[in-house]
Scaffold this motif. Structure first.
Motif, PDB file in Angstrom:
ATOM      1  N   PHE A 156      11.575  82.036  59.491  1.00 50.88           N
ATOM      2  CA  PHE A 156      10.240  82.102  60.073  1.00 50.88           C
ATOM      3  C   PHE A 156       9.215  82.263  58.948  1.00 50.88           C
ATOM      4  N   LEU A 157       8.212  81.401  58.928  1.00 52.69           N
ATOM      5  CA  LEU A 157       7.098  81.517  57.995  1.00 52.69           C
ATOM      6  C   LEU A 157       5.817  81.673  58.804  1.00 52.69           C
ATOM      7  N   LEU A 158       5.043  82.693  58.485  1.00 55.10           N
ATOM      8  CA  LEU A 158       3.747  82.908  59.128  1.00 55.10           C
ATOM      9  C   LEU A 158       2.652  82.715  58.089  1.00 55.10           C
ATOM     10  N   GLU A 159       1.622  81.960  58.452  1.00 53.95           N
ATOM     11  CA  GLU A 159       0.498  81.711  57.554  1.00 53.95           C
ATOM     12  C   GLU A 159      -0.730  81.400  58.407  1.00 53.95           C
ATOM     13  N   ASP A 160      -1.814  81.020  57.757  1.00 53.52           N
ATOM     14  CA  ASP A 160      -2.998  80.560  58.477  1.00 53.52           C
ATOM     15  C   ASP A 160      -3.550  79.344  57.755  1.00 53.52           C
ATOM     16  N   ASP A 161      -4.476  78.666  58.390  1.00 46.93           N
ATOM     17  CA  ASP A 161      -5.099  77.502  57.783  1.00 46.93           C
ATOM     18  C   ASP A 161      -6.582  77.750  57.558  1.00 46.93           C
ATOM     19  N   GLY A 162      -6.909  78.983  57.224  1.00 45.76           N
ATOM     20  CA  GLY A 162      -8.263  79.284  56.798  1.00 45.76           C
ATOM     21  C   GLY A 162      -9.289  79.417  57.895  1.00 45.76           C
ATOM     22  N   VAL A 163      -8.862  79.461  59.145  1.00 46.86           N
ATOM     23  CA  VAL A 163      -9.796  79.665  60.247  1.00 46.86           C
ATOM     24  C   VAL A 163      -9.534  81.058  60.801  1.00 46.86           C
ATOM     25  N   GLY A 164     -10.353  82.009  60.381  1.00 48.97           N
ATOM     26  CA  GLY A 164     -10.178  83.382  60.810  1.00 48.97           C
ATOM     27  C   GLY A 164     -11.438  83.901  61.446  1.00 48.97           C
ATOM     28  N   SER A 165     -12.039  84.897  60.831  1.00 46.58           N
ATOM     29  CA  SER A 165     -13.260  85.475  61.391  1.00 46.58           C
ATOM     30  C   SER A 165     -14.416  84.490  61.289  1.00 46.58           C
ATOM     31  N   ALA A 183      -0.725  76.818  55.661  1.00 47.34           N
ATOM     32  CA  ALA A 183       0.251  76.541  56.720  1.00 47.34           C
ATOM     33  C   ALA A 183       0.639  75.068  56.730  1.00 47.34           C
ATOM     34  N   SER A 184      -0.344  74.196  56.596  1.00 47.28           N
ATOM     35  CA  SER A 184      -0.067  72.760  56.554  1.00 47.28           C
ATOM     36  C   SER A 184       0.773  72.409  55.330  1.00 47.28           C
ATOM     37  N   SER A 185       0.468  73.036  54.187  1.00 44.71           N
ATOM     38  CA  SER A 185       1.236  72.776  52.967  1.00 44.71           C
ATOM     39  C   SER A 185       2.679  73.228  53.117  1.00 44.71           C
ATOM     40  N   LEU A 186       2.899  74.379  53.752  1.00 44.05           N
ATOM     41  CA  LEU A 186       4.268  74.863  53.957  1.00 44.05           C
ATOM     42  C   LEU A 186       5.052  73.913  54.858  1.00 44.05           C
ATOM     43  N   ARG A 187       4.383  73.394  55.872  1.00 44.75           N
ATOM     44  CA  ARG A 187       5.064  72.447  56.766  1.00 44.75           C
ATOM     45  C   ARG A 187       5.460  71.187  56.003  1.00 44.75           C
ATOM     46  N   ARG A 188       4.556  70.666  55.182  1.00 46.10           N
ATOM     47  CA  ARG A 188       4.867  69.482  54.375  1.00 46.10           C
ATOM     48  C   ARG A 188       5.995  69.770  53.400  1.00 46.10           C
ATOM     49  N   GLU A 242     -26.170 101.775  70.489  1.00 45.98           N
ATOM     50  CA  GLU A 242     -27.079 101.196  69.510  1.00 45.98           C
ATOM     51  C   GLU A 242     -26.357 100.222  68.576  1.00 45.98           C
ATOM     52  N   GLY A 243     -25.061 100.047  68.792  1.00 44.84           N
ATOM     53  CA  GLY A 243     -24.279  99.195  67.909  1.00 44.84           C
ATOM     54  C   GLY A 243     -23.713  97.985  68.604  1.00 44.84           C
ATOM     55  N   TRP A 244     -22.604  97.498  68.034  1.00 44.53           N
ATOM     56  CA  TRP A 244     -22.020  96.243  68.507  1.00 44.53           C
ATOM     57  C   TRP A 244     -20.495  96.323  68.501  1.00 44.53           C
ATOM     58  N   ARG A 245     -19.909  95.585  69.435  1.00 44.25           N
ATOM     59  CA  ARG A 245     -18.477  95.296  69.415  1.00 44.25           C
ATOM     60  C   ARG A 245     -18.335  93.816  69.070  1.00 44.25           C
ATOM     61  N   TYR A 246     -17.650  93.541  67.982  1.00 41.13           N
ATOM     62  CA  TYR A 246     -17.529  92.183  67.431  1.00 41.13           C
ATOM     63  C   TYR A 246     -16.095  91.719  67.647  1.00 41.13           C
ATOM     64  N   ARG A 247     -15.922  90.679  68.466  1.00 45.30           N
ATOM     65  CA  ARG A 247     -14.571  90.240  68.855  1.00 45.30           C
ATOM     66  C   ARG A 247     -14.442  88.732  68.635  1.00 45.30           C
ATOM     67  N   TRP A 248     -13.308  88.319  68.099  1.00 45.92           N
ATOM     68  CA  TRP A 248     -13.042  86.893  67.957  1.00 45.92           C
ATOM     69  C   TRP A 248     -11.537  86.657  68.071  1.00 45.92           C
ATOM     70  N   THR A 249     -11.166  85.426  68.314  1.00 42.69           N
ATOM     71  CA  THR A 249      -9.762  85.034  68.368  1.00 42.69           C
ATOM     72  C   THR A 249      -9.433  84.196  67.136  1.00 42.69           C
ATOM     73  N   PHE A 250      -8.184  84.229  66.750  1.00 41.22           N
ATOM     74  CA  PHE A 250      -7.712  83.429  65.621  1.00 41.22           C
ATOM     75  C   PHE A 250      -6.272  83.031  65.890  1.00 41.22           C
ATOM     76  N   ASP A 251      -5.796  82.058  65.151  1.00 38.90           N
ATOM     77  CA  ASP A 251      -4.439  81.560  65.337  1.00 38.90           C
ATOM     78  C   ASP A 251      -3.552  81.957  64.171  1.00 38.90           C
ATOM     79  N   VAL A 252      -2.373  82.446  64.486  1.00 40.90           N
ATOM     80  CA  VAL A 252      -1.308  82.610  63.501  1.00 40.90           C
ATOM     81  C   VAL A 252      -0.459  81.351  63.556  1.00 40.90           C
ATOM     82  N   HIS A 253      -0.323  80.685  62.424  1.00 39.28           N
ATOM     83  CA  HIS A 253       0.527  79.497  62.368  1.00 39.28           C
ATOM     84  C   HIS A 253       1.954  79.947  62.085  1.00 39.28           C
ATOM     85  N   ALA A 254       2.846  79.684  63.018  1.00 41.24           N
ATOM     86  CA  ALA A 254       4.245  80.077  62.894  1.00 41.24           C
ATOM     87  C   ALA A 254       5.103  78.833  62.693  1.00 41.24           C
ATOM     88  N   LEU A 255       5.867  78.833  61.609  1.00 45.62           N
ATOM     89  CA  LEU A 255       6.819  77.767  61.328  1.00 45.62           C
ATOM     90  C   LEU A 255       8.220  78.338  61.493  1.00 45.62           C
TER      91      LEU A 255
END
Length: 263
Positions: A156-165, A183-188, A242-255
């Motif tokens: 199992f290899l876990l990586e990302d392709d630069g799309v995070g926050s 992630a794309s490089s590892l797949r290749r 007076e503040g903020w909750r900052y939430r986003w989704t991201f993908d873990v690339h699993a090979l």
């Protein structure tokens, strides 16, 4: 006609071009020495990724976690197998893991990955996991060949392709920086070695809270005016006092490379 490129040469060139020089083991160990004590507090939980891995570890007798660090994935996966080896070259990161009181069947091993892959005293395991641990290794061919040799059943290899926050992605775009595509490089690279990986993008969620707008903008560090930066972040923000909750989704690339017969 598809132009074939040397993924291993490209990987080496990118690693050696990193200005921090973290491809040098002593520099990377110094980096983790500074980060170890506070590492866990800055990392999001990965419940979907852990669930995906646990399902695929069913029936595995042993797991080797390469670059295990503080046990971010090692500990939640440990109950799925009977024997676990947590390998990392940072004594400081492993010290944090040791302080958590891991189970007796979890063995901690401090060693450079490049050395471990050539070390006959490190036996093969049913499953091998490498999560974000190859980024600063110049010899990708040697690393993947060694990992494939150590994995009896699954790699199992876990990586990302630069799309995070959203803020980091925008900072890169505004600075004209190319998006990392590890992630794309590892797949290749796996294909080049004759392996046929399953590639899955696992969605995860990250959430940060800030007491006020100034703290939010200080974290984002966007090269924009305050109003423009806030407008960009607004789709990911929920007011909280007076503040903020900052939430986003991201993908873990699993090979996932299946190598052996499952029970």
């Amino acid at each position: 006609m598809t132009l074939q490129t040397d993924v291993f040469g490209e990987w080496t060139a990118e690693v050696l071009a990193v200005r921090s020089g973290r491809w040098q083991p002593e520099r990377d160990r110094a980096f983790w020495q500074e980060k170890a004590a506070h590492y866990d507090a800055g990392q999001p939980p990965l419940p979907n990724t852990v669930a995906w891995l646990r399902e695929r570890l069913t029936g595995a007798a042993s797991l080797l976690d390469v670059g295990a660090g503080t046990g971010r994935l090692t500990l939640p996966l440990a109950g799925a197998v009977g024997r676990v080896t947590a390998l990392d070259h940072s004594p400081d990161m492993l010290a944090v893991l040791r302080a958590k009181g891991p189970p007796a069947y979890l063995h901690l091993r401090q060693q450079e990955l490049a050395d471990a892959l050539q070390d006959p005293t490190l036996p093969p395991h049913d499953a091998v996991l490498s999560a974000w641990s190859l980024a600063y290794l110049p010899d990708l061919r040697g690393a993947l060949t060694g990992l494939l040799r150590l994995a009896r059943r699954d790699l199992f290899l876990l990586e990302d392709d630069g799309v995070g926050s959203p803020h980091v992605t925008l900072r890169r775009q505004l600075a004209g920086q190319p998006r990392p595509t590890r992630a794309s490089s590892l797949r290749r690279a796996l294909h080049a070695l004759g392996a046929e990986p399953e590639h899955l993008q696992i969605p995860e969620e990250r959430e940060l809270t800030f007491p006020d707008t100034a703290a939010l903008l200080a974290q984002a560090r966007l090269p924009l005016g305050a109003a423009e930066a806030l407008a960009f972040l607004r789709p990911h923000l929920t007011p909280e006092g007076e503040g903020w909750r900052y939430r986003w989704t991201f993908d873990v690339h699993a090979l996932h490379v299946p190598l052996g017969t499952r029970p």
